[in-house]
Structures are given as structure tokens and as C-alpha cells.
Design a protein around this motif. Structure first.
Motif, PDB file in Angstrom:
ATOM      1  N   VAL A 220      77.319  64.506  39.295  1.00  0.00           N
ATOM      2  CA  VAL A 220      77.526  63.171  38.729  1.00  0.00           C
ATOM      3  C   VAL A 220      77.831  62.190  39.857  1.00  0.00           C
ATOM      4  CG1 VAL A 220      79.010  61.773  37.228  1.00  0.00           C
ATOM      5  CG2 VAL A 220      78.323  64.077  36.528  1.00  0.00           C
ATOM      6  N   SER A 221      77.133  61.059  39.852  1.00  0.00           N
ATOM      7  CA  SER A 221      77.377  59.989  40.827  1.00  0.00           C
ATOM      8  C   SER A 221      77.777  58.735  40.062  1.00  0.00           C
ATOM      9  CB  SER A 221      76.125  59.712  41.661  1.00  0.00           C
ATOM     10  OG  SER A 221      75.672  60.863  42.327  1.00  0.00           O
ATOM     11  N   ALA A 222      79.009  58.690  39.588  1.00  0.00           N
ATOM     12  CA  ALA A 222      79.416  57.669  38.625  1.00  0.00           C
ATOM     13  C   ALA A 222      79.257  56.247  39.154  1.00  0.00           C
ATOM     14  CB  ALA A 222      80.857  57.906  38.191  1.00  0.00           C
ATOM     15  N   GLU A 223      79.602  56.016  40.408  1.00  0.00           N
ATOM     16  CA  GLU A 223      79.480  54.668  40.943  1.00  0.00           C
ATOM     17  C   GLU A 223      78.019  54.221  40.941  1.00  0.00           C
ATOM     18  OE1 GLU A 223      82.354  52.577  44.084  1.00  0.00           O
ATOM     19  OE2 GLU A 223      80.927  53.941  45.034  1.00  0.00           O
ATOM     20  N   SER A 224      77.119  55.144  41.232  1.00  0.00           N
ATOM     21  CA  SER A 224      75.697  54.860  41.202  1.00  0.00           C
ATOM     22  C   SER A 224      75.213  54.643  39.770  1.00  0.00           C
ATOM     23  CB  SER A 224      74.924  56.003  41.862  1.00  0.00           C
ATOM     24  OG  SER A 224      73.533  55.804  41.771  1.00  0.00           O
ATOM     25  N   GLU A 225      75.584  55.523  38.882  1.00  0.00           N
ATOM     26  CA  GLU A 225      75.121  55.415  37.493  1.00  0.00           C
ATOM     27  C   GLU A 225      75.603  54.128  36.840  1.00  0.00           C
ATOM     28  OE1 GLU A 225      75.274  60.089  37.983  1.00  0.00           O
ATOM     29  OE2 GLU A 225      76.869  59.146  36.804  1.00  0.00           O
ATOM     30  N   HIS A 226      76.803  53.692  37.171  1.00  0.00           N
ATOM     31  CA  HIS A 226      77.309  52.423  36.669  1.00  0.00           C
ATOM     32  C   HIS A 226      76.455  51.250  37.130  1.00  0.00           C
ATOM     33  CE1 HIS A 226      80.950  53.120  34.487  1.00  0.00           C
ATOM     34  NE2 HIS A 226      81.570  53.743  35.465  1.00  0.00           N
ATOM     35  N   ASN A 227      76.078  51.256  38.414  1.00  0.00           N
ATOM     36  CA  ASN A 227      75.472  50.082  39.033  1.00  0.00           C
ATOM     37  C   ASN A 227      73.955  50.086  39.014  1.00  0.00           C
ATOM     38  OD1 ASN A 227      77.658  48.333  40.655  1.00  0.00           O
ATOM     39  ND2 ASN A 227      78.301  50.465  40.693  1.00  0.00           N
ATOM     40  N   ALA A 228      73.348  51.246  39.188  1.00  0.00           N
ATOM     41  CA  ALA A 228      71.905  51.297  39.373  1.00  0.00           C
ATOM     42  C   ALA A 228      71.142  51.411  38.056  1.00  0.00           C
ATOM     43  CB  ALA A 228      71.536  52.464  40.282  1.00  0.00           C
ATOM     44  N   GLY A 229      71.752  52.009  37.049  1.00  0.00           N
ATOM     45  CA  GLY A 229      71.092  52.073  35.754  1.00  0.00           C
ATOM     46  C   GLY A 229      70.463  53.394  35.408  1.00  0.00           C
ATOM     47  N   GLN A 230      70.864  54.491  36.078  1.00  0.00           N
ATOM     48  CA  GLN A 230      70.342  55.796  35.676  1.00  0.00           C
ATOM     49  C   GLN A 230      70.770  56.143  34.255  1.00  0.00           C
ATOM     50  OE1 GLN A 230      72.077  55.252  38.458  1.00  0.00           O
ATOM     51  NE2 GLN A 230      71.181  56.276  40.223  1.00  0.00           N
ATOM     52  N   GLY A 231      71.886  55.602  33.819  1.00  0.00           N
ATOM     53  CA  GLY A 231      72.461  55.884  32.511  1.00  0.00           C
ATOM     54  C   GLY A 231      73.967  55.976  32.646  1.00  0.00           C
ATOM     55  N   TYR A 232      74.656  56.059  31.514  1.00  0.00           N
ATOM     56  CA  TYR A 232      76.112  56.104  31.584  1.00  0.00           C
ATOM     57  C   TYR A 232      76.560  57.465  32.133  1.00  0.00           C
ATOM     58  CZ  TYR A 232      80.840  54.723  30.479  1.00  0.00           C
ATOM     59  OH  TYR A 232      82.154  54.358  30.607  1.00  0.00           O
ATOM     60  N   PRO A 233      77.552  57.483  33.019  1.00  0.00           N
ATOM     61  CA  PRO A 233      78.007  58.764  33.573  1.00  0.00           C
ATOM     62  C   PRO A 233      78.282  59.774  32.458  1.00  0.00           C
ATOM     63  CG  PRO A 233      79.066  56.956  34.737  1.00  0.00           C
ATOM     64  CD  PRO A 233      78.306  56.343  33.594  1.00  0.00           C
ATOM     65  N   PRO A 234      77.666  60.962  32.525  1.00  0.00           N
ATOM     66  CA  PRO A 234      77.609  61.846  31.363  1.00  0.00           C
ATOM     67  C   PRO A 234      78.722  62.877  31.260  1.00  0.00           C
ATOM     68  CG  PRO A 234      76.188  62.715  33.055  1.00  0.00           C
ATOM     69  CD  PRO A 234      76.821  61.468  33.626  1.00  0.00           C
ATOM     70  N   THR A 235      79.848  62.692  31.954  1.00  0.00           N
ATOM     71  CA  THR A 235      80.856  63.760  31.983  1.00  0.00           C
ATOM     72  C   THR A 235      81.357  64.125  30.596  1.00  0.00           C
ATOM     73  OG1 THR A 235      82.492  62.049  32.503  1.00  0.00           O
ATOM     74  CG2 THR A 235      81.622  63.349  34.339  1.00  0.00           C
ATOM     75  N   TRP A 236      81.434  63.147  29.693  1.00  0.00           N
ATOM     76  CA  TRP A 236      81.907  63.441  28.339  1.00  0.00           C
ATOM     77  C   TRP A 236      80.960  64.406  27.628  1.00  0.00           C
ATOM     78  CZ3 TRP A 236      79.029  61.538  24.058  1.00  0.00           C
ATOM     79  CH2 TRP A 236      77.990  60.660  24.393  1.00  0.00           C
ATOM     80  N   ARG A 237      79.671  64.296  27.890  1.00  0.00           N
ATOM     81  CA  ARG A 237      78.709  65.220  27.301  1.00  0.00           C
ATOM     82  C   ARG A 237      78.746  66.572  28.002  1.00  0.00           C
ATOM     83  NH1 ARG A 237      73.163  61.768  26.154  1.00  0.00           N
ATOM     84  NH2 ARG A 237      73.755  61.059  24.061  1.00  0.00           N
ATOM     85  N   LEU A 238      78.832  66.550  29.312  1.00  0.00           N
ATOM     86  CA  LEU A 238      78.859  67.801  30.070  1.00  0.00           C
ATOM     87  C   LEU A 238      80.069  68.631  29.685  1.00  0.00           C
ATOM     88  CD1 LEU A 238      77.881  66.320  33.551  1.00  0.00           C
ATOM     89  CD2 LEU A 238      76.359  67.302  31.815  1.00  0.00           C
ATOM     90  N   ARG A 239      81.207  67.981  29.473  1.00  0.00           N
ATOM     91  CA  ARG A 239      82.420  68.709  29.076  1.00  0.00           C
ATOM     92  C   ARG A 239      82.241  69.361  27.708  1.00  0.00           C
ATOM     93  NH1 ARG A 239      86.588  65.845  28.012  1.00  0.00           N
ATOM     94  NH2 ARG A 239      85.788  63.728  28.187  1.00  0.00           N
ATOM     95  N   ARG A 240      81.609  68.657  26.798  1.00  0.00           N
ATOM     96  CA  ARG A 240      81.383  69.234  25.456  1.00  0.00           C
ATOM     97  C   ARG A 240      80.508  70.468  25.516  1.00  0.00           C
ATOM     98  NH1 ARG A 240      78.995  66.707  20.927  1.00  0.00           N
ATOM     99  NH2 ARG A 240      77.576  65.620  22.313  1.00  0.00           N
TER     100      ARG A 240
END
Length: 491
Positions: free
Chosen positions: A278-298
Motif C-alpha cells: 500500500v502506498s497511501a500517500e500516492s493513492e490519495h494524490n495520484a488517483g489509483q484509488g482509495y487506500p485499501p487497508t480496510w478491505r485487506l484487513r477484512r
């Protein structure tokens, strides 16, 4: 009397090092957190972890009072070559990034430019306490570019994994070329704990699945694969299904970002033992999508953290941990607000993201038996966060939270990699920053000349289309009321 701090030259090869009186985040559940704890390093390995350890007669003792001692951090996805143009794309979108590197200017990078970016990025990594970095090196247009990348990584006393890629070539072709196989033989003919090799390529979703030949080559060579998955507008569920249907979803695959996948794709990653970077700073800014940790944890999918590229973002895992925790909690709060509810307990904790930045990253790389925790017998990759000049480093009441929300790269006092001191008392040891700066200066001058001033300015300040301003109903002038100033209408 306070003992005098050791001098850098005292950390001679072979001398034990005792870290004394730290808040020790071992990331080993059998040991936990030690207040006023000690760690003894002998040679390349951690020898003892505990309290009030006896210092060997020849040991160098580092006073860690007021500091946090933790494992070296692990970055599982960093385009190190792009560090040569640090910050150039701060205002880019993902589309502008693709246009710049894939369609327009990626081709101008010479082997010496790859070397320059890697050199500065490698020095920066160890300086910030990142002791293991995956170099997602997709600028390797030729094996000579690859040789330059390897040379730079070997010149810096860190632990690295070269993820070999070529954004301008077809992976099913370059990975099977005699030149690439010769590169592998030349640089990776024997095991090296300090430099590993992966293959880095993406799966476009083409029904013909041309990437099959690249996966087969990875299997033949015994190499893990790292791939950008779930990137909005670029890679999606079709690629996941193709990998699954052809039997290439295995524990040796790391899916970078994985931000816009379906539940079915997450199920497949989980079932196959895959991992996600997960590259949260990138996903926030570049538009790959919302950082998916909540899904990965599930789904129980192992998570690691990464910084992506400093052509855009911060290149330290303190920023990555903070952005990841903030993203996960923001999503949880916003989801609750949509139904009129209030979150009263945070699901993701500071400790979780520190784990992802250390033992989690080690696990993704298959190195959890070697690094990632302060466990006796493991390789001595560790970081002391201590800064007596910083008011933010006192008091330390919640050590995991302190690492995530209070500490910064400026607070990294000491770094050991494989038992070797590479930073001490906030100064690099054995890493030539001046050489890296000079190399990057030459690359910047070359790139700016090759691009021309108009293209350079366009990269720094991309055009902003005009947008319609929303009409505000409260901007009026005909209201009359006692005690209210009246603006006269024009005309």
C-alpha cells in the motif's frame, strides 16, 4: 557523570554494540515492548534482547535514553530511479505521470541517470531508517541500465531488492531475451543477503494474456513477481482473473496499490497467499484509488507499506505510516457518518501500521525469519529514533503512536544494517551523499536540456483547466434591515 558518547570510528568491524536504556519496540510478540530495554548486537546478528544486559568488555555502548529502538523499516515499492527528478511532479495526476514517463520522456534516461537516481534514493532510504527497499525499477530499457541500477545499490550500505522492469518494453519479450538472462547471470549468480532480485511488470487485462510468458520465466528463474494491480484506468479485475485462470496467483506475487478491485479479486489474492503493498500517500494524490487497508484487513491479506516515488511524494515510511493510518480511519468515520452513526473505537491502531512498516514488509519479501523484528538470532537491522533537541520527542507515552504521529526522518539517530553502522548521531556513515548529489545534478541538467524549457515548465506547472464557479445565493445587495450595512447596487 554522563558517559561520553562513542565516536563513529569506535564502531569497528567485529566489536559488539550494546544499545542501552531504550524504549524497545521488538515487533516480536514473544518479547513485546521493553521499557528501559537493551539490545546487544554481535557481528551481523542480534545477540540478546532484555533489560540490564551485561556489556562485553570490548563493546561499544550507545546511550538510548529518551529514544525508541525498533527494527529497520521495509519499503516494498519505490521507483528509486525517479528520485533524480525529486518533486518535479508534485502537481501531476496519474495520467500526467503516465504521459511523462511512458509516452514522452522516460526514453531519455541513460544508464548514468538510473545510477544517479538509485544512488540518491538508496542514501535517502538508510538515512530515514529504511533498511530494506524494493527498487521497483521499471526504467531499465537495456541490461546496461540494469547494471547501472545494481552498481548504485551495491555502493550504499543498505539492504535492497531490485525489481527489474522496463516500462517501454513488453515483459514477455525482455524477460526472455538472452541479454536479460546474461544480466541475471552477471549480477545474481550467487545468493546475496544484501541484494535480491524480483521481476516487475503489470498485467493489462488483454484477453490473450501475453504476460503469461513473463510469469513462466519468473517461475523458471525462481523469482517473485511484483505488479501494479487495482490501479484506476490501468489495471483491473481482468488481470487478476487471467492470473488466476492460468495458475500464476501464488504467495510469490505482491500486488501494489490494489485499490480498485472487486471483492472477488480480493478473495483470490487472499486464497492464493498473495500480499499487497500500500502506498497511501500516492493513492490519495495520484488517483489509483482509495487506500485499501480496510478491505485487506477484512480479507486477512498481508499488508506492507511503500512510498512509491519521490518524483511526487515523501520518501520515508514515517509519512507512509501516518498517511495509511489517517486514510483507514477517515474511511471508517465517513462510512459511519453516511448512516448517521459515530465511530467510538478505532479498528486500525498505531501498532498495526508500525508492524506493516517492519515485520509486515519483511514477510511480504519472504524475509520474516531474517529481519523485521528485534529477535535474537536475526540479522541486525535496527533504528534508534532519538532527538534530544526536538520538543516533539518528549515525553514518550505511547511508543507506537509516537513513531507514527510524532517522529520524523529528522529524529533518526542511529541505523544499523546487517550489523554495520550506517548512521550515527544523525550523521551518515559509509554513504557518500556528496557523490549522489553530484550525480543527480548532472542528470537534472541533462534532462532539462533534453526536454527543453517549455516542456520542463509544463512538467513543473501542468495546466489547470478553467472551472465554473458555483453561484452563491448569499451574495446579494438588495437586503434591507435595521443595523445592517447596505451595499448599493451598481447601475
Amino acid at each position: 557523570m554522563t558517559p561520553q558518547a562513542p565516536r563513529p570510528e569506535e564502531f569497528a568491524a567485529g566489536r559488539p554494540v550494546l544499545f542501552r536504556d531504550a524504549t524497545v519496540l521488538t515487533m516480536d510478540p514473544a518479547i513485546g515492548v521493553l521499557d528501559r530495554g537493551d539490545v546487544l548486537v554481535r557481528g551481523e546478528r542480534i545477540d540478546q534482547v532484555g533489560r540490564d544486559l551485561q556489556a562485553p568488555e570490548e563493546a561499544v555502548v550507545v546511550d538510548c535514553a529518551g529514544g525508541i529502538l525498533m527494527p529497520g523499516m521495509v519499503d516494498t515499492h519505490r521507483h528509486m530511479w525517479q528520485t533524480a527528478l525529486r518533486g518535479l511532479g508534485s502537481d501531476w495526476t496519474l495520467s500526467q505521470y503516465f504521459v511523462f514517463y511512458y509516452l514522452t520522456w522516460g526514453k531519455i534516461f541513460r544508464p548514468e541517470d538510473i545510477h544517479a537516481g538509485n544512488l540518491l534514493s538508496a542514501v535517502e532510504a538508510v538515512d530515514a531508517g529504511v533498511t530494506t527497499t524494493v527498487d521497483w525499477s521499471h526504467g531499465l530499457q537495456t541490461p546496461e541500465h540494469g547494471d547501472a541500477a545494481v552498481e548504485a545499490l551495491r555502493a550504499v550500505p543498505g539492504r535492497f531488492v531490485l525489481a527489474y522492469g522496463n516500462l517501454l518494453g513488453a515483459p514477455w519479450e525482455w524477460v526472455n531475451s538472452p541479454d536479460f538472462r546474461a544480466f541475471v547471470d552477471r549480477n545474481f549468480s550467487s545468493r546475496d543477503d544484501m541484494l535480491g532480485l524480483q521481476l516487475a511488470f503489470d498485467v493489462t487485462g488483454d484477453a490473450a494474456f501475453p504476460e503469461k510468458a513473463a510469469f513462466e520465466a519468473a517461475r523458471e528463474l525462481g523469482l517473485p513477481v511484483t505488479t501494479h494491480a487495482g490501479v484506476w484506468g490501468a489495471t483491473d479485475d481482468r488481470g487478476i482473473r487471467l492470473m488466476w485462470d492460468h495458475g500464476f496467483m501464488t504467495p510469490d506475487v505482491t500486488y501494489v496499490h490494489s485499490a480498485t478491485l472487486s471483492e472477488d479479486s480480493y478473495h483470490r489474492i487472499a486464497a492464493s497467499g498473495g500480499t499487497v503493498s500500500v502506498s497511501a500517500e500516492s493513492e490519495h494524490n495520484a488517483g489509483q484509488g482509495y487506500p485499501p487497508t480496510w478491505r485487506l484487513r477484512r480479507h486477512g491479506i498481508p499488508v506492507s507499506l511503500s512510498v512509491d516515488t519521490s518524483v511526487w511524494f515523501s520518501a520515508d515510511l514515517f509519512s507512509a505510516m501516518r498517511a495509511t493510518l489517517s486514510a483507514d480511519r477517515t474511511r471508517e468515520h465517513m462510512t459511519a457518518h453516511e448512516t448517521g452513526e459515530t465511530v467510538v473505537h478505532n479498528s486500525l491502531r498505531a501498532r498495526d501500521v508500525v508492524e506493516w512498516a517492519t515485520i509486515g514488509g519483511a514477510g511480504v519479501l519472504g524475509l520474516s525469519d531474517t529481519i523485521g523484528s528485534l529477535t535474537p538470532g536475526k540479522q541486525a537491522d535496527l533504528v534508534l529514533i532519538k532527538n534530544d533537541r526536538s520538543p516533539a520527542m518528549y515525553p514518550i507515552l505511547h511508543p507506537y503512536g509516537h513513531v507514527v504521529y510524532q517522529a520524523t526522518r529528522a529524529d533518526v539517530h542511529t541505523v544499523l544494517v546487517n550489523g554495520t553502522m550506517v548512521k550515527y548521531a544523525h550523521e551518515l556513515v559509509g554513504a557518500d551523499l556528496g557523490r549522489a548529489r553530484d550525480a543527480v545534478a548532472a542528470t537534472v541538467e541533462y534532462a532539462r536540456t533534453a526536454m527543453g524549457e517549455d516542456a520542463w515548465r509544463e512538467a513543473v506547472e501542468p495546466e489547470i483547466p478553467e472551472t465554473e464557479t458555483i453561484s452563491n445565493p448569499y451574495h446579494y445587495s438588495d437586503y434591507r434591515g435595521e443595523g445592517v450595512a447596505v451595499r448599493q447596487q451598481e447601475g
